[in-house]
Motif scaffolding. Structure first.
Motif, PDB file in Angstrom:
ATOM      1  N   TYR A 160       4.443  -9.035   2.379  1.00 15.26           N
ATOM      2  CA  TYR A 160       3.182  -9.382   1.721  1.00 15.26           C
ATOM      3  C   TYR A 160       2.253  -8.171   1.722  1.00 15.26           C
ATOM      4  CZ  TYR A 160       4.703 -14.209   2.512  1.00 15.26           C
ATOM      5  OH  TYR A 160       5.415 -15.375   2.535  1.00 15.26           O
ATOM      6  N   TYR A 161       1.530  -7.998   0.623  1.00 16.75           N
ATOM      7  CA  TYR A 161       0.525  -6.940   0.516  1.00 16.75           C
ATOM      8  C   TYR A 161      -0.767  -7.566   0.015  1.00 16.75           C
ATOM      9  CZ  TYR A 161      -1.898  -2.753  -1.150  1.00 16.75           C
ATOM     10  OH  TYR A 161      -2.834  -1.779  -1.376  1.00 16.75           O
ATOM     11  N   LYS A 162      -1.828  -7.392   0.772  1.00 13.95           N
ATOM     12  CA  LYS A 162      -3.138  -7.960   0.450  1.00 13.95           C
ATOM     13  C   LYS A 162      -3.059  -9.466   0.195  1.00 13.95           C
ATOM     14  CE  LYS A 162      -5.474  -3.889  -1.440  1.00 13.95           C
ATOM     15  NZ  LYS A 162      -6.165  -3.323  -2.629  1.00 13.95           N
ATOM     16  N   GLY A 163      -2.238 -10.146   0.965  1.00 13.39           N
ATOM     17  CA  GLY A 163      -2.179 -11.599   0.913  1.00 13.39           C
ATOM     18  C   GLY A 163      -1.177 -12.185  -0.054  1.00 13.39           C
ATOM     19  N   GLY A 164      -0.564 -11.351  -0.914  1.00 17.52           N
ATOM     20  CA  GLY A 164       0.401 -11.862  -1.877  1.00 17.52           C
ATOM     21  C   GLY A 164       1.770 -11.244  -1.684  1.00 17.52           C
ATOM     22  N   PRO A 165       2.817 -11.917  -2.172  1.00 17.69           N
ATOM     23  CA  PRO A 165       4.172 -11.379  -2.030  1.00 17.69           C
ATOM     24  C   PRO A 165       4.310 -10.029  -2.731  1.00 17.69           C
ATOM     25  CG  PRO A 165       4.193 -13.596  -2.991  1.00 17.69           C
ATOM     26  CD  PRO A 165       2.775 -13.189  -2.901  1.00 17.69           C
ATOM     27  N   LEU A 166       5.025  -9.126  -2.110  1.00 11.42           N
ATOM     28  CA  LEU A 166       5.239  -7.797  -2.673  1.00 11.42           C
ATOM     29  C   LEU A 166       6.652  -7.742  -3.250  1.00 11.42           C
ATOM     30  CD1 LEU A 166       3.833  -5.012  -2.960  1.00 11.42           C
ATOM     31  CD2 LEU A 166       4.958  -4.336  -0.840  1.00 11.42           C
ATOM     32  N   TYR A 167       6.731  -7.943  -4.563  1.00 10.65           N
ATOM     33  CA  TYR A 167       8.023  -7.911  -5.245  1.00 10.65           C
ATOM     34  C   TYR A 167       8.352  -6.485  -5.686  1.00 10.65           C
ATOM     35  CZ  TYR A 167       7.296 -12.983  -5.441  1.00 10.65           C
ATOM     36  OH  TYR A 167       7.070 -14.297  -5.120  1.00 10.65           O
ATOM     37  N   GLN A 168       9.593  -6.285  -6.141  1.00 12.03           N
ATOM     38  CA  GLN A 168      10.027  -4.950  -6.531  1.00 12.03           C
ATOM     39  C   GLN A 168       9.140  -4.362  -7.623  1.00 12.03           C
ATOM     40  OE1 GLN A 168      12.238  -3.012  -5.105  1.00 12.03           O
ATOM     41  NE2 GLN A 168      12.059  -1.360  -6.596  1.00 12.03           N
ATOM     42  N   ARG A 169       8.765  -5.168  -8.611  1.00  7.10           N
ATOM     43  CA  ARG A 169       7.916  -4.645  -9.689  1.00  7.10           C
ATOM     44  C   ARG A 169       6.550  -4.203  -9.155  1.00  7.10           C
ATOM     45  NH1 ARG A 169       8.062 -10.253 -10.438  1.00  7.10           N
ATOM     46  NH2 ARG A 169       6.027 -11.303 -10.229  1.00  7.10           N
ATOM     47  N   ASP A 170       6.052  -4.905  -8.131  1.00  7.30           N
ATOM     48  CA  ASP A 170       4.773  -4.528  -7.523  1.00  7.30           C
ATOM     49  C   ASP A 170       4.907  -3.216  -6.753  1.00  7.30           C
ATOM     50  OD1 ASP A 170       3.563  -7.021  -8.349  1.00  7.30           O
ATOM     51  OD2 ASP A 170       4.688  -7.961  -6.730  1.00  7.30           O
ATOM     52  N   LYS A 171       6.021  -3.071  -6.057  1.00 12.72           N
ATOM     53  CA  LYS A 171       6.251  -1.844  -5.289  1.00 12.72           C
ATOM     54  C   LYS A 171       6.267  -0.633  -6.205  1.00 12.72           C
ATOM     55  CE  LYS A 171       9.078  -4.421  -1.964  1.00 12.72           C
ATOM     56  NZ  LYS A 171      10.447  -4.612  -1.410  1.00 12.72           N
ATOM     57  N   GLU A 172       6.938  -0.765  -7.336  1.00 17.21           N
ATOM     58  CA  GLU A 172       7.027   0.345  -8.289  1.00 17.21           C
ATOM     59  C   GLU A 172       5.666   0.681  -8.890  1.00 17.21           C
ATOM     60  OE1 GLU A 172       9.946  -0.974 -11.063  1.00 17.21           O
ATOM     61  OE2 GLU A 172      11.603  -0.879  -9.619  1.00 17.21           O
ATOM     62  N   LYS A 173       4.852  -0.329  -9.074  1.00 18.12           N
ATOM     63  CA  LYS A 173       3.519  -0.123  -9.653  1.00 18.12           C
ATOM     64  C   LYS A 173       2.550   0.500  -8.644  1.00 18.12           C
ATOM     65  CE  LYS A 173      -0.288  -2.678 -11.815  1.00 18.12           C
ATOM     66  NZ  LYS A 173      -0.766  -4.037 -12.242  1.00 18.12           N
ATOM     67  N   LEU A 174       2.666   0.121  -7.383  1.00 11.53           N
ATOM     68  CA  LEU A 174       1.675   0.504  -6.373  1.00 11.53           C
ATOM     69  C   LEU A 174       2.002   1.796  -5.638  1.00 11.53           C
ATOM     70  CD1 LEU A 174       1.042  -3.013  -4.789  1.00 11.53           C
ATOM     71  CD2 LEU A 174      -0.507  -1.746  -6.289  1.00 11.53           C
ATOM     72  N   ARG A 175       3.280   2.139  -5.532  1.00 15.78           N
ATOM     73  CA  ARG A 175       3.617   3.326  -4.744  1.00 15.78           C
ATOM     74  C   ARG A 175       3.111   4.598  -5.429  1.00 15.78           C
ATOM     75  NH1 ARG A 175       9.834   2.195  -5.729  1.00 15.78           N
ATOM     76  NH2 ARG A 175      10.195   3.377  -7.646  1.00 15.78           N
TER      77      ARG A 175
END
Length: 311
Positions: free
Chosen positions: A76-91
């Motif tokens: 989880y990141y900032k209270g929500g699930p951290l999916y692969q698409r989120d990881k690619e967007k945030l890193r």
């Protein structure tokens, strides 16, 4: 999620698909039941020997595991699930990595070209880079160097500068201190503390428990791919009698500034894990239950521990 938690990892498991002789497929689980949580304004140091799962945790958070890896559990990141698409967007933006290897620098690009993309404010780029170079005692001309022109210590400083130049809310520092002289080490650790005091969160992955204890708020002890204990840094003070797990206590006593007492045995390989507690083969307080059952991570005296006999 508790208020203020920026990162939470629950029951993380990582397996790798391998092919043995005769093209037989097998799954090798290298991480199991790995748990951490990190809060804004906090430094969490992950400490463990080689093969304990520290760097794989970083890769899982960033979404850069190899294709033959399978991931279990929740991040989880900032209270929500951290999916692969989120990881690619945030890193590289909200989640920054200070990598372990200096080979992470692009050998075909000058140093300045690798730092600039991290800085959002274009008008302030020269000033930000200049301040970082001055802070880390790097000459101005280094900005035009290629990585092969850098010493190991200089390359380490460039990796740090690249991560610290961005506005990331979560910084993952994977073995950030090797090759640094004592002055640079002290300065970089102070920079980490300053960043978290401004509301960022830092996950520091390290073998160097002494450096971790200089700045960390909490220490997570990894062993054979799992979390054995999460303790406040102050619990390591004195003789460490506030620590909970036998391995953590032994690790603390093995420090050069303590009694330097080693324990027998070695961390088991992923393919040869004990049936019960992963530390049972080396533990002096084990019971029959420890050899037949895997303990869960539980709350104890303000920390967390994976041990039946901890009090």
């Amino acid at each position: 999620m508790e208020k203020g938690a920026i990162l939470k990892v629950n029951n993380l498991g990582i397996s790798f698909t391998q092919y043995t002789k005769g093209l037989r497929r097998q799954e090798l689980k290298v991480i199991d039941n790995l748990d951490i949580e990190l809060y804004e304004g906090e430094i969490l140091a992950v400490v463990g020997s080689s093969g304990s799962g520290k760097s794989l945790l970083a890769n899982a958070i960033l979404g850069i595991l190899p294709e033959n890896a399978a991931l279990e559990g929740d991040i989880y990141y900032k209270g929500g699930p951290l999916y692969q698409r989120d990881k690619e967007k945030l890193r590289g933006r909200e989640i920054a990595l200070i990598p372990q290897s200096v080979n992470s620098l692009d050998p075909l690009r000058r140093v300045g070209e690798q730092i600039i993309p991290s800085i959002k404010n274009r008008k302030e780029r020269d000033k930000i880079i200049g301040n970082l170079f001055q802070k880390y005692d790097l000459e101005k001309e280094v900005i035009n160097y290629y990585p092969h022109q850098l010493s190991g210590g200089m390359a380490r400083k460039i990796l740090l500068a690249t991560a610290l130049a961005c506005d990331a809310k979560l910084i993952i520092a994977d073995e950030p201190t090797p090759g640094l002289d004592e002055f640079s080490l002290k300065e970089i650790l102070e920079d980490f503390r300053e960043l978290t005091d401004r509301g960022r969160a830092l996950l520091m992955i390290t073998h160097d428990i002494k450096a971790a204890l200089m700045i960390a708020d909490k220490i997570a002890i990894f062993y054979a791919g799992t979390t054995l204990e999460i303790a406040a840094a102050k619990d390591f003070n004195g003789d460490g009698n506030r620590l909970r797990h036998p391995y953590t206590k032994a690790l603390n006593q093995a420090r050069a500034d303590m009694k330097f007492l080693p324990i027998k045995g070695t961390q088991p390989f992923p393919s040869k894990l004990p049936f019960g507690c992963l530390f049972s083969d080396r533990c002096s307080v084990k019971s029959e239950r420890c050899q037949n059952e895997r303990p869960e991570l539980r709350l104890l005296r303000g920390g967390k521990v994976r041990c039946f006999n901890a009090t």
